[in-house]
Design a protein around this motif. Structure first.
Motif, short mmCIF file in Angstrom:
data_model
loop_
_atom_site.label_atom_id
_atom_site.label_comp_id
_atom_site.label_asym_id
_atom_site.label_seq_id
_atom_site.Cartn_x
_atom_site.Cartn_y
_atom_site.Cartn_z
N ALA A 345 0.80 -1.17 0.13
CA ALA A 345 -0.09 0.05 0.07
C ALA A 345 0.96 1.40 -0.10
O ALA A 345 0.29 2.46 -0.06
N LYS A 382 -2.12 8.45 8.33
CA LYS A 382 -2.58 9.67 7.20
C LYS A 382 -3.13 10.79 8.23
O LYS A 382 -3.65 12.02 7.33
N LYS A 384 -6.06 10.95 9.06
CA LYS A 384 -7.57 11.02 8.73
C LYS A 384 -8.41 9.87 9.35
O LYS A 384 -7.96 8.77 9.57
N ASP A 448 -4.87 -2.04 -0.98
CA ASP A 448 -4.68 -0.82 -1.50
C ASP A 448 -6.08 -0.54 -1.89
O ASP A 448 -6.21 0.96 -1.67
N GLU A 449 -7.15 -1.11 -2.49
CA GLU A 449 -8.35 -0.79 -2.88
C GLU A 449 -9.19 -0.25 -1.63
O GLU A 449 -9.96 0.65 -1.54
N LEU A 451 -7.96 1.25 1.18
CA LEU A 451 -7.52 2.01 1.76
C LEU A 451 -8.00 3.47 1.03
O LEU A 451 -7.99 4.56 1.46
N LYS A 452 -8.01 3.21 -0.30
CA LYS A 452 -8.53 4.25 -1.45
C LYS A 452 -9.84 4.76 -1.11
O LYS A 452 -10.46 5.66 -1.25
N ARG A 453 -10.71 3.64 -0.71
CA ARG A 453 -12.27 3.56 -0.55
C ARG A 453 -12.45 4.44 0.42
O ARG A 453 -13.41 5.24 0.87
N PHE A 455 -10.14 6.28 2.52
CA PHE A 455 -9.50 7.66 2.80
C PHE A 455 -9.60 8.41 1.55
O PHE A 455 -8.64 8.70 0.87
N ARG A 456 -10.67 8.69 0.81
CA ARG A 456 -10.85 9.29 -0.44
C ARG A 456 -10.65 10.70 -0.24
O ARG A 456 -11.09 11.46 0.83
#
Length: 456
Positions: A345, A382, A384, A448-449, A451-453, A455-456
């Motif tokens: 990631a 992050k 967040k 990885d998908e 974390l992207k969803r 923490f957009r």
């Protein structure tokens, strides 16, 4: 000339027997644990007989008629759950836990409730006097005519008392204080614990008496005495909890009459132990809204889904080697997930100290908590926060994939019951399953998908 008694040396940790003294036990590796004991003559040991003197005889399997005796329900629903539905007549239950955790308090309350159902209870104490138990009973409000106290450690006298009283339930507190006069070793030794447990097991199985025995634990957390002790009994329960927290967890690690790894949640109060009917809500009620480094997971403890908050604090290290600390989580699991986060990631964690814990004092160790651990670490890194109505379920593989978990239906139902709006699950868990209405179920393939969803 008198015949010299034969002796042997027995390890007080594992029960290994040697004809001569050894400084180090070859079986468990303990130092200075070999104690000299006389070899007992077992030729006159009694066979299994009932209190009326009837001996057990060989029988054909077709001639054996199972006793259809119902389980006895206590007023503590959490205890009934852990035992598999209630107390089984003729069973033998071993209860272990740290000193002062509340083992005697729990059994005193259970004794009162069993006596209230019409059963006769004999509470045998080898550590306290009858007056001391009476004082605790008054504080807990335990008063019943069919509840008998007996402060004794001699197994011959205890067996005679059981024969005369004919109780339905017997409490032994604790097994390490009981002694067989025929055995020359001191109370608590491997020989004494083994022989006294065997005597109690014979009484339980031949007379249909349910027996609870308390076992002390070692500094490593296992029950003191030979490992054989846990094999002999029907059920092994551990009473766990933090010294500075009021919550207690009763965990079944062996149960011949129910599922293992079942847990019950209690809270220690001034009037004794009170069961916690909805532990998920209790574990989440102090969660801060919008805090970073926090993620919610649904962990399965036996057949029960429990929502737990996993917290992470990631800070730059001040030294050469990054520090990793966990509480309630497996250290190796956390290290593995941090390595996957860095490799798959792109999170640079090698120069970051990481501190993780499962809030509420509960201990988690199942694959489904991996995703929540990863999200909490990424959230703190992050800076967040996650949404207060989101939950994370899934196992993480070394290549970064999100793998399916078991009991997904029960987990999602528990999440929905507590008002969560979105739950992240492995995509493979959505095959041949229709998620319930009223909650958004998001299927994930890779970390990885995920974390992207989130923490957009």
């Amino acid at each position: 000339m008198a015949k010299k008694a034969k002796t042997q040396f027995e390890c007080q940790h594992c029960g290994y027997i040697s004809p001569r003294y050894l400084g180090k036990c070859p079986q468990c590796g303990s130092w200075n644990s070999m104690v000299e004991e006389k070899i007992q003559d077992t030729s006159d040991r009694r066979s299994r007989t009932t209190l009326t003197g009837q001996k057990m005889q060989p029988m054909k399997l077709a001639d054996v008629v199972p006793k259809k005796e119902p389980r006895v329900q206590t007023q503590l629903g959490e205890l009934n759950r852990v035992l598999g539905g209630g107390v089984v007549p003729g069973s033998m239950v071993l209860l272990g836990g740290d000193p002062g955790i509340g083992k005697s308090t729990l059994l005193l309350q259970v004794s009162q409730q069993l006596a209230a159902t019409g059963g006769k209870v004999l509470y045998v104490s080898g550590e306290e006097s009858a007056e001391q138990i009476k004082m605790r009973a008054q504080r807990l409000g335990v008063v019943d005519n069919e509840f008998y106290l007996y402060a004794e450690t001699d197994m011959h006298d205890i067996s005679r008392a059981i024969e005369n009283l004919e109780p339905d339930y017997v409490i032994i507190d604790s097994i390490q204080t009981m002694t067989q006069p025929d055995i020359s070793s001191v109370a608590g030794s491997v020989s004494q614990v083994r022989e006294t447990t065997a005597e109690l097991l014979k009484i339980a199985k031949t007379n249909g008496i349910a027996i609870f025995i308390v076992g002390h634990v070692t500094k490593e957390g296992s029950i003191a005495g030979p490992r054989m002790l846990e094999h002999m009994v029907d059920t092994v329960l551990y009473f766990e909890g933090e010294q500075h927290q009021s919550f207690r967890i009763l965990r079944a690690v062996k149960n011949r009459f129910g599922s293992t790894n079942e847990i019950g949640i209690f809270e220690m109060r001034e009037g004794g132990l009170e069961e916690v009917a909805n532990p998920s809500q209790v574990f989440l009620e102090e969660r801060l809204a919008g805090a970073t480094g926090s993620a919610i997971v649904v962990a399965m403890e036996g057949s029960r889904p429990i929502l737990v908050e996993i917290q992470a604090l990631v800070t730059p290290t001040m030294f050469g080697n990054a520090k990793r600390t966990t509480t309630g989580l497996d250290f190796n699991r956390v290290s593995l997930i941090m390595a996957v986060l860095e490799k798959r990631a792109g999170l640079l964690l090698q120069n970051q100290d990481a501190y993780l814990k499962a809030a509420g004092g509960v201990k988690l160790n199942e694959p489904a908590i991996d995703l929540a651990i990863a999200v909490s670490i990424a959230s703190s890194y992050k800076e967040k926060g996650t949404e207060a109505t989101e939950c994370f379920i899934g196992e993480i593989g070394l290549t970064g994939e999100i793998r399916r978990v078991n009991a997904i239906e029960q987990r999602v139902k528990e999440v929905q019951k507590l008002g969560f709006k979105k739950v992240y699950v492995p995509k493979n868990n959505l095959v041949n399953w229709e998620p319930p209405k009223g909650i958004e179920v998001v299927g994930l393939v890779t970390l990885d998908e995920a974390l992207k969803r989130v923490f957009r």
